[in-house]
Design an enzyme around this catalytic site. Structure first.
Site, PDB file in Angstrom:
ATOM      1  N   CYS A   1      56.305 -32.735 -18.911  1.00  0.00           N
ATOM      2  CA  CYS A   1      56.590 -33.657 -17.850  1.00  0.00           C
ATOM      3  C   CYS A   1      55.468 -33.643 -16.559  1.00  0.00           C
ATOM      4  CB  CYS A   1      57.789 -33.060 -16.980  1.00  0.00           C
ATOM      5  SG  CYS A   1      58.520 -34.164 -15.746  1.00  0.00           S
ATOM      6  N   HIS A   2      55.390 -34.889 -15.731  1.00  0.00           N
ATOM      7  CA  HIS A   2      54.050 -34.897 -14.853  1.00  0.00           C
ATOM      8  C   HIS A   2      54.547 -33.783 -13.882  1.00  0.00           C
ATOM      9  CE1 HIS A   2      53.150 -38.463 -17.140  1.00  0.00           C
ATOM     10  NE2 HIS A   2      51.903 -38.247 -16.480  1.00  0.00           N
ATOM     11  N   THR A   3      55.794 -33.407 -13.564  1.00  0.00           N
ATOM     12  CA  THR A   3      56.278 -32.381 -12.634  1.00  0.00           C
ATOM     13  C   THR A   3      55.487 -30.886 -13.049  1.00  0.00           C
ATOM     14  OG1 THR A   3      58.098 -33.579 -12.086  1.00  0.00           O
ATOM     15  CG2 THR A   3      58.148 -31.319 -11.453  1.00  0.00           C
TER      16      THR A   3
ATOM     17  N   HIS B   1      59.978 -27.747 -18.464  1.00  0.00           N
ATOM     18  CA  HIS B   1      61.426 -27.454 -17.961  1.00  0.00           C
ATOM     19  C   HIS B   1      62.119 -28.838 -18.588  1.00  0.00           C
ATOM     20  CE1 HIS B   1      59.180 -30.545 -15.605  1.00  0.00           C
ATOM     21  NE2 HIS B   1      60.369 -31.289 -15.734  1.00  0.00           N
ATOM     22  N   GLU B   2      61.326 -29.140 -19.936  1.00  0.00           N
ATOM     23  CA  GLU B   2      62.079 -30.188 -20.907  1.00  0.00           C
ATOM     24  C   GLU B   2      62.171 -29.727 -22.108  1.00  0.00           C
ATOM     25  OE1 GLU B   2      60.928 -34.578 -19.403  1.00  0.00           O
ATOM     26  OE2 GLU B   2      60.719 -34.882 -21.778  1.00  0.00           O
TER      27      GLU B   2
ATOM     28  N   CYS C   1      76.965 -25.062 -11.609  1.00  0.00           N
ATOM     29  CA  CYS C   1      78.016 -23.781 -11.327  1.00  0.00           C
ATOM     30  C   CYS C   1      79.398 -24.125 -11.384  1.00  0.00           C
ATOM     31  CB  CYS C   1      77.752 -22.699 -10.323  1.00  0.00           C
ATOM     32  SG  CYS C   1      78.141 -23.163  -8.835  1.00  0.00           S
TER      33      CYS C   1
ATOM     34  N   CYS D   1      80.339 -23.893  -6.366  1.00  0.00           N
ATOM     35  CA  CYS D   1      79.449 -23.780  -5.101  1.00  0.00           C
ATOM     36  C   CYS D   1      79.924 -24.960  -4.283  1.00  0.00           C
ATOM     37  CB  CYS D   1      77.944 -23.688  -5.302  1.00  0.00           C
ATOM     38  SG  CYS D   1      76.934 -25.195  -5.907  1.00  0.00           S
TER      39      CYS D   1
ATOM     40  N   CYS E   1      78.520 -28.150  -5.770  1.00  0.00           N
ATOM     41  CA  CYS E   1      79.321 -28.655  -7.036  1.00  0.00           C
ATOM     42  C   CYS E   1      80.587 -29.077  -6.663  1.00  0.00           C
ATOM     43  CB  CYS E   1      79.407 -27.440  -8.041  1.00  0.00           C
ATOM     44  SG  CYS E   1      77.788 -27.080  -8.806  1.00  0.00           S
TER      45      CYS E   1
ATOM     46  N   CYS F   1      73.101 -28.129  -7.051  1.00  0.00           N
ATOM     47  CA  CYS F   1      73.915 -26.987  -7.221  1.00  0.00           C
ATOM     48  C   CYS F   1      73.049 -25.810  -6.583  1.00  0.00           C
ATOM     49  CB  CYS F   1      74.102 -26.310  -8.680  1.00  0.00           C
ATOM     50  SG  CYS F   1      74.750 -24.953  -8.731  1.00  0.00           S
TER      51      CYS F   1
ATOM     52  N   ARG G   1      69.480 -21.703  -6.988  1.00  0.00           N
ATOM     53  CA  ARG G   1      68.514 -22.559  -6.447  1.00  0.00           C
ATOM     54  C   ARG G   1      67.401 -21.592  -5.706  1.00  0.00           C
ATOM     55  NH1 ARG G   1      64.495 -24.362  -6.030  1.00  0.00           N
ATOM     56  NH2 ARG G   1      63.731 -26.661  -5.444  1.00  0.00           N
TER      57      ARG G   1
ATOM     58  N   CYS H   1      64.818 -33.816 -18.899  1.00  0.00           N
ATOM     59  CA  CYS H   1      64.378 -34.140 -17.548  1.00  0.00           C
ATOM     60  C   CYS H   1      64.195 -35.962 -17.623  1.00  0.00           C
ATOM     61  CB  CYS H   1      63.293 -33.460 -17.207  1.00  0.00           C
ATOM     62  SG  CYS H   1      62.497 -33.880 -15.543  1.00  0.00           S
TER      63      CYS H   1
ATOM     64  N   ARG I   1      55.663 -39.484 -23.596  1.00  0.00           N
ATOM     65  CA  ARG I   1      56.074 -37.786 -23.707  1.00  0.00           C
ATOM     66  C   ARG I   1      55.179 -37.225 -25.104  1.00  0.00           C
ATOM     67  NH1 ARG I   1      57.242 -37.629 -19.027  1.00  0.00           N
ATOM     68  NH2 ARG I   1      59.157 -36.677 -18.142  1.00  0.00           N
TER      69      ARG I   1
HETATM   70  N1  LIG Z   1      63.114 -36.794  -9.209  1.00  0.00           N
HETATM   71  C1  LIG Z   1      63.264 -36.290 -10.373  1.00  0.00           C
HETATM   72  O1  LIG Z   1      64.391 -35.723 -10.813  1.00  0.00           O
HETATM   73  C2  LIG Z   1      62.169 -36.592 -11.449  1.00  0.00           C
HETATM   74  C3  LIG Z   1      62.185 -35.977 -12.677  1.00  0.00           C
HETATM   75  C4  LIG Z   1      61.343 -36.399 -13.604  1.00  0.00           C
HETATM   76  C5  LIG Z   1      60.041 -36.636 -13.219  1.00  0.00           C
HETATM   77  N2  LIG Z   1      59.807 -36.972 -11.737  1.00  0.00           N
HETATM   78  C6  LIG Z   1      58.738 -37.616 -11.412  1.00  0.00           C
HETATM   79  O2  LIG Z   1      58.495 -39.099 -11.620  1.00  0.00           O
HETATM   80  C7  LIG Z   1      57.233 -39.634 -11.478  1.00  0.00           C
HETATM   81  C8  LIG Z   1      57.057 -40.276 -12.986  1.00  0.00           C
HETATM   82  O3  LIG Z   1      57.053 -39.508 -13.769  1.00  0.00           O
HETATM   83  P1  LIG Z   1      56.435 -40.286 -15.341  1.00  0.00           P
HETATM   84  O4  LIG Z   1      56.398 -39.086 -16.317  1.00  0.00           O
HETATM   85  O5  LIG Z   1      57.129 -41.408 -15.553  1.00  0.00           O
HETATM   86  O6  LIG Z   1      54.800 -40.604 -14.827  1.00  0.00           O
HETATM   87  P2  LIG Z   1      53.818 -41.272 -15.373  1.00  0.00           P
HETATM   88  O7  LIG Z   1      52.361 -40.670 -14.991  1.00  0.00           O
HETATM   89  O8  LIG Z   1      53.839 -41.500 -17.091  1.00  0.00           O
HETATM   90  O9  LIG Z   1      53.942 -42.644 -15.258  1.00  0.00           O
HETATM   91  C9  LIG Z   1      53.756 -43.324 -13.955  1.00  0.00           C
HETATM   92  C10 LIG Z   1      53.034 -44.742 -13.860  1.00  0.00           C
HETATM   93  O10 LIG Z   1      52.859 -45.215 -12.565  1.00  0.00           O
HETATM   94  C11 LIG Z   1      51.497 -45.908 -12.922  1.00  0.00           C
HETATM   95  N3  LIG Z   1      50.850 -45.902 -11.558  1.00  0.00           N
HETATM   96  C12 LIG Z   1      50.134 -45.095 -10.704  1.00  0.00           C
HETATM   97  N4  LIG Z   1      49.820 -45.413  -9.542  1.00  0.00           N
HETATM   98  C13 LIG Z   1      50.622 -46.629  -9.591  1.00  0.00           C
HETATM   99  C14 LIG Z   1      50.358 -47.692  -8.429  1.00  0.00           C
HETATM  100  N5  LIG Z   1      49.749 -47.081  -7.207  1.00  0.00           N
HETATM  101  N6  LIG Z   1      51.112 -48.686  -8.255  1.00  0.00           N
HETATM  102  C15 LIG Z   1      51.962 -49.111  -9.578  1.00  0.00           C
HETATM  103  N7  LIG Z   1      51.722 -48.081 -10.624  1.00  0.00           N
HETATM  104  C16 LIG Z   1      51.362 -47.286 -10.522  1.00  0.00           C
HETATM  105  C17 LIG Z   1      50.899 -45.192 -13.731  1.00  0.00           C
HETATM  106  O11 LIG Z   1      49.838 -46.338 -14.326  1.00  0.00           O
HETATM  107  C18 LIG Z   1      51.812 -44.871 -14.758  1.00  0.00           C
HETATM  108  O12 LIG Z   1      52.144 -45.816 -15.674  1.00  0.00           O
HETATM  109  C19 LIG Z   1      56.507 -38.120 -11.325  1.00  0.00           C
HETATM  110  O13 LIG Z   1      56.047 -38.052 -10.186  1.00  0.00           O
HETATM  111  C20 LIG Z   1      57.422 -37.148 -11.736  1.00  0.00           C
HETATM  112  O14 LIG Z   1      56.800 -36.063 -11.185  1.00  0.00           O
HETATM  113  C21 LIG Z   1      60.990 -36.930 -10.865  1.00  0.00           C
HETATM  114  N1  LIG Z   2      59.066 -27.968  -5.739  1.00  0.00           N
HETATM  115  C1  LIG Z   2      58.995 -29.217  -5.624  1.00  0.00           C
HETATM  116  C2  LIG Z   2      60.116 -30.048  -5.773  1.00  0.00           C
HETATM  117  C3  LIG Z   2      59.810 -31.206  -6.684  1.00  0.00           C
HETATM  118  C4  LIG Z   2      61.093 -31.972  -7.069  1.00  0.00           C
HETATM  119  O1  LIG Z   2      61.435 -32.797  -6.227  1.00  0.00           O
HETATM  120  N2  LIG Z   2      61.601 -31.739  -8.087  1.00  0.00           N
HETATM  121  C5  LIG Z   2      62.689 -32.609  -8.604  1.00  0.00           C
HETATM  122  C6  LIG Z   2      62.675 -32.466  -9.993  1.00  0.00           C
HETATM  123  S1  LIG Z   2      61.173 -33.085 -10.772  1.00  0.00           S
HETATM  124  C7  LIG Z   2      61.554 -33.054 -12.479  1.00  0.00           C
HETATM  125  O2  LIG Z   2      60.317 -33.393 -13.049  1.00  0.00           O
HETATM  126  C8  LIG Z   2      63.889 -32.176  -8.234  1.00  0.00           C
HETATM  127  O3  LIG Z   2      65.084 -32.415  -8.968  1.00  0.00           O
HETATM  128  N3  LIG Z   2      64.350 -31.456  -6.977  1.00  0.00           N
HETATM  129  C9  LIG Z   2      65.632 -31.142  -6.649  1.00  0.00           C
HETATM  130  C10 LIG Z   2      65.166 -29.334  -6.559  1.00  0.00           C
HETATM  131  O4  LIG Z   2      64.179 -29.035  -6.793  1.00  0.00           O
HETATM  132  O5  LIG Z   2      66.464 -28.802  -6.669  1.00  0.00           O
HETATM  133  C11 LIG Z   2      58.379 -29.694  -4.244  1.00  0.00           C
HETATM  134  O6  LIG Z   2      58.543 -28.872  -3.258  1.00  0.00           O
HETATM  135  O7  LIG Z   2      57.577 -30.406  -3.943  1.00  0.00           O
HETATM  136 ZN   LIG Z   3      60.627 -33.369 -15.335  1.00  0.00          ZN
HETATM  137 ZN   LIG Z   4      77.047 -25.080  -7.855  1.00  0.00          ZN
END
Ligand SMILES: NC(=O)c1ccc[n+]([C@@H]2O[C@H](COP(=O)([O-])OP(=O)(O)OC[C@H]3O[C@@H](n4cnc5c(N)ncnc54)[C@H](O)[C@@H]3O)[C@@H](O)[C@H]2O)c1
Ligand SMILES: N[C@@H](CCC(=O)N[C@@H](CSCO)C(=O)NCC(=O)O)C(=O)O
Ligand SMILES: [Zn+2]
Ligand SMILES: [Zn+2]
Length: 379
Positions: free
Chosen positions: A47-49, A69-70, A99, A102, A105, A113, A117, A177, A372
């Site tokens: 994952c990109h994270t 994590h995936e 859980c 908490c 939850c 949760c 954490r 994820c 992916r």
């Molecule tokens: N919040 C969460 O729980 C959670 C979970 C998983 C992933 N994420 C995050 O979500 C984001 C996306 O993940 P992904 O796997 O789809 O990433 P990815 O890199 O595959 O997709 C990102 C897309 O954005 C496009 N892009 C880049 N800059 C841009 C811009 N300025 N304007 C328009 N488009 C643009 C890229 O061309 C690409 O297609 C990442 O930051 C990842 O860390 C968050």
């Molecule tokens: N440690 C990072 C947190 C990044 C973040 O926001 N993580 C998301 C999941 S990304 C999955 O690909 C998230 O769920 N956050 C809630 C949590 O972590 O409890 C930072 O500090 O930037």
């Molecule tokens: Zn992820």
């Molecule tokens: Zn909990």
């Protein structure tokens, strides 16, 4: 040979330092303690994270560590007091725990949760604040409470979902994820209604899952925005109905979208992790009700901004973690949905590789064709 209660030595990709290639090492994985589960990881996706933390920009990133994590795997052994899973169960590790007890939850207001954490944010297990990973006595940090770039990992029992053993682990690992995040951002966080106009910024895995979720929710228009026009054709298969490349417009992208939608969209989703785009995503929302959901993860030190007037005039700014899904109870339901062909998963897998090739797999993530990459952990 029985491994329960024994230290297991196995292969894992270790991030010794930010941005330095991962190294496949022989890692010792200690047995699970009370409330812990040791899982044989069969498949993990990237994952990109993972790349974000590896880059050194994550304030919670600690080195050396085992990222990942995936994933999906099979329970090898459980510690004392673990009752909801047992050896042989098929599972998906969940970076967001559940859980059930908490404050979070029990609130009914969030999927976050609080039980473990504090430990998962500093790379250790809750019971003794130590790691279960080591290399010849040197401790290696956990990551996100999952560390799936290892053939065996130890997770808290609240961080593992038991799934239908019929499900192909090489596919459903994605339900740890990215795919749930996009679907849930639409269904749980925004609660998109039929007929809505939706804008999706970023057409990677997460953005495509947003488009898929929006189509299922009955959105009338799903506008995909990406700076790489090569992403557009594929996004049609996930539900996007029209496309904009900001590079082809002189006006700010929020203005382009407002002009195209009689005042703005009902819902927008930022799936990139770029704070300027987060602003545009908010500002392309319709006055009075438009809601923007931040999904992308932005680096340490980055901040969002807009004129407060944007919110005074009724736009709503939200964020989502794991799409608002409660992990242990809802991941098995997502697996069932996949088995009933109600959600896509296979379509997000563009590459299959092995653990040994993990650095090449991370390189591939920068390739525009890549969604992916799934790694087979035992080839
Ligand atoms: N919040 C969460 O729980 C959670 C979970 C998983 C992933 N994420 C995050 O979500 C984001 C996306 O993940 P992904 O796997 O789809 O990433 P990815 O890199 O595959 O997709 C990102 C897309 O954005 C496009 N892009 C880049 N800059 C841009 C811009 N300025 N304007 C328009 N488009 C643009 C890229 O061309 C690409 O297609 C990442 O930051 C990842 O860390 C968050
Ligand atoms: N440690 C990072 C947190 C990044 C973040 O926001 N993580 C998301 C999941 S990304 C999955 O690909 C998230 O769920 N956050 C809630 C949590 O972590 O409890 C930072 O500090 O930037
Ligand atoms: Zn992820
Ligand atoms: Zn909990």
């Amino acid at each position: 040979m029985a491994t329960q209660g024994q230290v297991i030595t196995c292969k894992a990709a270790v991030a010794w330092e930010p941005n330095k290639p991962l190294v496949i090492e022989d890692v010792q994985v200690a047995p699970p303690q009370a409330g812990e589960v040791r899982v044989k990881i069969l498949y993990t996706a990237l994952c990109h994270t993972d790349a974000y933390t590896w880059s050194g920009k994550d304030p919670e990133g600690l080195f050396p560590c085992v990222l990942g994590h995936e994933a999906a795997g099979i329970v090898e052994s459980v510690g004392e007091g673990v009752t909801h899973v047992q050896r042989g169960d098929h599972v998906i590790p969940c970076y967001q725990a559940e859980c059930g007890e908490c404050k979070f939850c029990k609130s009914g207001k969030t999927n976050l949760c609080g039980k473990v954490r504090a430990a998962t944010g500093v790379g250790v297990m809750m019971s003794d604040r130590k790691s279960r990973f080591s290399i010849n006595g040197k401790s290696i940090y956990h990551f996100m409470g999952t560390s799936t770039f290892s053939q065996y990992t130890v997770v808290h029992d609240v961080s593992v979902a038991k799934i239908d053993p019929v499900a192909p682990l090489e596919k459903v690992c994605l339900l740890g994820c990215g795919v749930p995040t996009g679907l849930g951002a639409v269904w749980n966080t925004a609660k998109v209604e039929p007929g809505s106009i939706v804008a999706v910024f970023g057409l990677g895995t997460v953005g495509l899952a947003v488009a898929e979720g929006a189509k299922a929710a009955g959105a009338s228009r799903i506008i995909g925005i990406d700076i790489d026009s090569k992403k557009f054709d594929r996004a049609k298969n996930f539900g996007a109905t029209e496309f904009i490349n900001p590079k082809e417009h002189e006006k700010p992208i929020q203005q382009v979208i407002v002009d195209l939608t009689d005042g703005g969209v009902d819902y927008s989703f930022e799936c990139i992790g770029n704070v300027s785009v987060m602003r545009a995503a908010l500002e392309c929302c319709h006055k009075g009700w438009g809601t923007s959901v931040i999904v992308g993860v932005a680096a340490s030190g980055q901040e969002i901004s807009t004129r407060p007037f944007q919110l005074v005039t009724g736009r709503v700014w939200k964020g989502t973690a794991f799409g608002g899904f409660k992990s242990r109870s809802q991941v098995p339901l997502l697996v069932d949905k996949y088995l009933k062909k109600e959600i896509k998963v296979d379509e997000y897998i563009t590459h299959n590789m092995t653990l040994t090739d993990i650095n090449k797999a991370f390189d591939l993530m920068h390739d525009g064709e890549c969604l992916r990459v799934v790694l087979d952990m035992f080839v």
